[in-house]
Write a protein that holds these residues in place. Structure first.
Motif, PDB file in Angstrom:
ATOM      1  N   ASP A 147     -34.074  84.523   1.077  1.00 22.04           N
ATOM      2  CA  ASP A 147     -33.144  84.922   2.143  1.00 22.04           C
ATOM      3  C   ASP A 147     -31.866  84.068   2.157  1.00 22.04           C
ATOM      4  O   ASP A 147     -31.052  84.175   3.071  1.00 22.04           O
ATOM      5  N   VAL A 150     -27.643  87.211   0.403  1.00 31.13           N
ATOM      6  CA  VAL A 150     -27.816  88.546   0.970  1.00 31.13           C
ATOM      7  C   VAL A 150     -27.082  89.568   0.100  1.00 31.13           C
ATOM      8  O   VAL A 150     -25.972  89.311  -0.380  1.00 31.13           O
ATOM      9  N   ASN A 172     -27.204  86.122   9.372  1.00 36.03           N
ATOM     10  CA  ASN A 172     -28.093  85.412   8.448  1.00 36.03           C
ATOM     11  C   ASN A 172     -27.674  83.949   8.362  1.00 36.03           C
ATOM     12  O   ASN A 172     -27.113  83.518   7.345  1.00 36.03           O
ATOM     13  N   CYS A 178     -23.608  85.673  -0.738  1.00 38.26           N
ATOM     14  CA  CYS A 178     -24.049  87.046  -0.924  1.00 38.26           C
ATOM     15  C   CYS A 178     -23.679  87.547  -2.320  1.00 38.26           C
ATOM     16  O   CYS A 178     -22.768  87.022  -2.965  1.00 38.26           O
TER      17      CYS A 178
END
Length: 678
Positions: A147, A150, A172, A178
């Motif tokens: 996680d 992203v 997040n 990301c």
């Protein structure tokens, strides 16, 4: 004085941009936020420093940063008119600039300003784009990074993408960055060091996963007959193909070329899946903006002869142009920019390598580097999954984006000799060096040929380095050496447009003192040498089908009978008549042949420094140091002729204002009546 936040940003950008594993040339952008005192109010103001449009991270300096007021930039959210009108926001950035604002803000400015982090990096690493272009890239992102990173589905760069990433960051808080589908990566941090570390972690983690889990033959098994030729053989074949390929790539507008035969390209072309993958084209916007949506690929094995390859390349070029026109027609709207040309920018030849093209050498070289990036991306994506670039319609939306068109329109007008490739012999000093400098200053790429390789390379470095000039060794009296010189030129820059026969020497002797060896030496270098150079160069000019210029540096002595230089003057007369003969023969190919007739050029002359000056001074009864002044006083204008005067004449003959002149000899002698042409 540079703000500390901006100074950290520049240092971070230079480190990231210096390593090609992190991002491509001129690709990606970085930013920092910090506070300065507003010189008007005296109050602190929060600013955003971000790499400006068109800059390069590896060479970024303070003038390359755009500087915006963060409060005004973020206030644009309240007036954002929506996705259909998001391009309007780029113009709005101008109203957010602090002071003079520095460089022009790029389309990615919103991403940097809206993401709530003091430091943000947006990069195009091969490993990251491999994940971004994999068919199951979203699942791979979770598998590889958990996680902490992203997935962001493909969206064209712009204000909405900035909003999307800002929202992802907010939702997040554990994430450090990301993966942008089909595009690249973005990472952030509370400090510059943290942002850099997070960027490198994403890049290196993706690369390590690909290395550990990728299939051993991501491009499929080897294709029989497509393995790389031995080095000498493939470079000889490349030199034989280069002029025709350059001509095919210059159908719409002249291009400069670059050749690369490194293992990444050769291995790709030797694999069975290369036709399918090349047909899918590139994905990252920075890649296909430089390479077009896909390359032209020769569909013959490495063993194909030069003649077979040339014939097939010409057929493929017609198909490529038709295919590109159809691509444009499928997606163009009434307000789309006009088609920018249908020629390929990257041509792949199995067993030989890659030819890439651009408006100058740097652009051509970078186009090749970008396609190498694309091959690395395809290797990673195919090793883990299936390569799935953004679709054709999205590529068109970026390639013919109004904002990209506006960027092109802002570019400076090209110089008069832009895209022209010049070869100057005897160019390490004197007239040759001055001519090479003049041609390069007017936009040409220049090959400096000289007997002395070290001096030729030093002159090339002085003029501008490998994207502007290269130095090669050449004895123009030897046919093999001349061919090697021409081959070096076409492999360096793609072809030839302008040849200056300048190599020469002189021995000042009376008829009775002149030996057979003296006669042969001067005729070998100037008469035979000019013939050999013109012959080898003309073959390239004819194959390119782009016209061209050949200029002979002859002499006033070609028409003026001076004392004690029978061999020199006779060979200069030979050169002078070669001009007329070749002008008559090569005109059908659009090749102009002209000459320049200087008087004695003393300043900077290798000929005069090697003893000729002392001999001529003795003939005329003057001190050698006064020879230039003596020559000047015997002219009508009373002016000494300098190397730069000859260089200027060469430029005029091959420049844009003399397109209809061939077979001409231009006197550059300050007026010597006895040498007037009749």
């Amino acid at each position: 004085m540079t703000n500390p936040a901006a100074a950290e940003l520049i240092a971070r950008s230079n480190r990231l941009g210096a390593d090609p594993k992190n991002t491509n040339y001129a690709g990606g952008n970085t930013s920092a936020k910090g506070t300065e005192t507003d010189p008007v109010t005296g109050e602190p103001v929060e600013l955003l420093w971000v790499k400006g449009s068109g800059g390069d991270l590896g060479t970024l300096t303070e003038p390359g940063l755009a500087v915006l007021r963060l409060d005004r930039m973020r206030a644009l959210v309240d007036v954002y008119p929506g996705l259909d009108r998001e391009d309007e926001m780029v113009a709005a950035f101008d109203y957010c600039l602090h002071g003079k604002g520095g460089a022009a803000p790029s389309i990615d400015t919103a991403m940097h300003g809206l993401v709530d982090a003091p430091h943000v990096d947006h990069l195009h690493p091969d490993s990251g784009i491999a994940i971004a272009t994999a068919a199951d890239g979203q699942e791979l992102t979770t598998t590889i990074f958990g996680d902490k990173v992203v997935w962001v589905p493909w969206r064209r760069p712009g204000f909405q993408l900035g909003l999307d990433i800002a929202e992802i960051k907010e939702k997040n808080p554990q994430a450090v960055g990301c993966i942008l589908g089909g595009h690249g990566i973005t990472a952030w941090g509370d400090t510059s060091a943290e942002a850099e570390a997070n960027s490198l972690w994403v890049i290196d983690t993706a690369a390590a996963y690909i290395a550990e889990h990728g299939r051993p033959e991501p491009f499929g098994p080897p294709l029989a007959g497509y393995a790389a030729l031995p080095a000498a053989e493939r470079r000889a074949k490349a030199a034989a193909l280069a002029p025709t390929i350059r001509g095919l790539a210059s159908h719409d507008r002249p291009m400069v070329g670059h050749f690369a035969d490194h293992d990444v390209v050769l291995d790709f072309l030797a694999s069975s899946e290369h036709p399918r993958l090349a047909g899918l084209g590139t994905s990252c916007p920075d890649h296909f903006l430089r390479t077009k949506v896909k390359p032209m690929v020769l569909d013959l094995p490495a063993s194909a002869s030069v003649e077979e390859s040339l014939a097939r390349l010409k057929e493929l070029a017609v198909s490529y142009r038709e295919d590109y026109q159809a691509y444009y027609d499928r997606h163009a709207t009434p307000d789309s920019p006009a088609i920018r040309g249908a020629d390929p920018l990257v041509v792949l030849v199995p067993g030989v390598g890659m030819f890439s093209f651009g408006k100058d050498k740097q652009t051509a070289r970078v186009a090749g580097e970008f396609y190498t990036n694309a091959i690395n991306v395809m290797r990673g994506a195919e090793g883990l999954s299936t390569y799935a670039p953004i679709d054709e319609a999205e590529k068109f939306r970026i390639e013919y984006w109004a904002l990209e068109e506006a960027k092109l329109q802002r570019m400076a007008e090209p110089k008069p000799l832009a895209t022209r490739i010049a070869l100057v012999t005897g160019a390490a000093g004197g007239i040759g060096k001055a001519t090479a400098k003049k041609l390069a200053a007017e936009g040409a790429c220049v090959v400096i040929a000289d007997l002395d390789l070290e001096r030729a390379q030093a002159a090339a470095a002085e003029i501008g380095g490998p994207d502007v000039a290269i130095g090669v060794a050449a004895d123009v009296s030897k046919e093999a050496a001349v061919q090697a010189m021409v081959d070096a030129a076409v492999l360096a820059f793609g072809g030839l447009d302008l040849v200056v026969n300048n190599a020469g020497l002189s021995l000042s002797k009376t008829l009775l003192e002149t030996t057979e060896a003296d006669w042969d030496l001067q005729h070998d270098v100037m008469a035979k040498g000019s013939f050999l150079v013109s012959k080898a160069a003309a073959k390239v000019l004819i194959e390119q089908e782009m016209g061209g210029d050949i200029v002979y540096i002859s002499s006033k002595n070609s028409v003026f009978a001076g004392p004690n230089n029978i061999a020199y003057s006779a060979t200069k007369a030979d050169q002078a008549h070669q001009v007329r003969l070749l002008a008559a023969e090569l005109g059908q190919y659009g090749v102009k042949v002209n000459g320049v007739n200087p008087d004695g050029v003393v300043a900077g002359s290798g000929i005069f420094a090697s003893g000729w000056g002392a001999n001529r001074a003795a003939v005329y009864g003057v001190e050698e140091k006064d020879l230039g002044k003596f020559y000047a006083q015997r002219t009508i204008l009373k002016r000494e002729v300098l190397p730069e005067n000859i260089a200027n004449a060469v430029f005029v003959l091959c420049g844009p204002e003399m397109t209809h002149t061939t077979g001409l000899h231009v006197p550059v002698d300050a007026g010597v009546a006895a040498a007037f042409l009749r």
